[in-house]
Design a protein around this motif. Structure first.
Motif, PDB file in Angstrom:
ATOM      1  N   ASP A  53       0.808  -1.222   0.000  1.00 16.16           N
ATOM      2  CA  ASP A  53       0.000   0.000   0.000  1.00 16.16           C
ATOM      3  C   ASP A  53       0.844   1.277   0.000  1.00 16.16           C
ATOM      4  N   GLY A  54       1.910   1.285   0.774  1.00 15.00           N
ATOM      5  CA  GLY A  54       2.715   2.496   0.894  1.00 15.00           C
ATOM      6  C   GLY A  54       3.726   2.682  -0.214  1.00 15.00           C
ATOM      7  N   PHE A  55       4.352   1.592  -0.634  1.00 15.60           N
ATOM      8  CA  PHE A  55       5.389   1.714  -1.658  1.00 15.60           C
ATOM      9  C   PHE A  55       4.834   1.503  -3.059  1.00 15.60           C
ATOM     10  N   LEU A  56       4.223   0.357  -3.284  1.00 14.86           N
ATOM     11  CA  LEU A  56       3.758   0.057  -4.641  1.00 14.86           C
ATOM     12  C   LEU A  56       2.608   0.957  -5.081  1.00 14.86           C
ATOM     13  N   LYS A  57       1.628   1.131  -4.226  1.00 15.32           N
ATOM     14  CA  LYS A  57       0.461   1.927  -4.620  1.00 15.32           C
ATOM     15  C   LYS A  57       0.718   3.427  -4.478  1.00 15.32           C
ATOM     16  N   LYS A  58       1.180   3.827  -3.299  1.00 17.42           N
ATOM     17  CA  LYS A  58       1.319   5.260  -3.047  1.00 17.42           C
ATOM     18  C   LYS A  58       2.536   5.854  -3.759  1.00 17.42           C
ATOM     19  N   LYS A  59       3.717   5.289  -3.535  1.00 16.06           N
ATOM     20  CA  LYS A  59       4.928   5.871  -4.114  1.00 16.06           C
ATOM     21  C   LYS A  59       5.026   5.610  -5.613  1.00 16.06           C
ATOM     22  N   LEU A  60       4.798   4.365  -6.037  1.00 15.80           N
ATOM     23  CA  LEU A  60       4.942   4.036  -7.457  1.00 15.80           C
ATOM     24  C   LEU A  60       3.670   4.289  -8.256  1.00 15.80           C
ATOM     25  N   GLY A  61       2.553   4.487  -7.581  1.00 20.90           N
ATOM     26  CA  GLY A  61       1.301   4.791  -8.271  1.00 20.90           C
ATOM     27  C   GLY A  61       0.699   3.610  -9.016  1.00 20.90           C
TER      28      GLY A  61
END
Length: 107
Positions: A53-61
């Motif tokens: 949720d934090g890296f793949l979705k939020k940071k990488l979009g």
């Protein structure tokens, strides 16, 4: 001092050093040497959810279904299973590389 590029080289023969530096910078204080937060616990479901949720979705979009992202996380965890301590920077580099998103970190 941790050599983040050398750690990535265990899995990628010629890593993008700018991207490695960008990922380390992104995580900032969490990457302090010896800090538990500088590692990913592949056996902790909550930790893996934070990566998704934090890296793949939020940071990488990324917008893929959770199941697809979870499969990618599991594949990286399996690839790194020889390391009892999985550096967060390496773990996330491998994920960003898999999804073609190293450019998000200057790579």
């Amino acid at each position: 001092m941790v050599d983040y590029v050398s750690d990535v080289k265990k899995y990628v023969p010629a890593p993008n050093e700018k991207a490695v530096a960008g990922i380390v910078k992104h995580f900032g204080i969490a990457m302090r040497e010896g800090s538990d937060s500088s590692y990913v616990s592949a056996s902790d479901k909550e930790e893996l959810t934070r990566v998704r949720d934090g890296f793949l979705k939020k940071k990488l979009g990324l917008t893929q279904a959770d199941a697809e992202l979870d499969t990618a996380i599991k594949a990286v965890a399996d690839r790194m299973k020889g390391d009892t301590k999985k550096l967060r920077s390496t773990f996330c580099y491998l994920l960003a590389e898999k999804f073609g998103k190293l450019s998000a970190f200057g790579g």
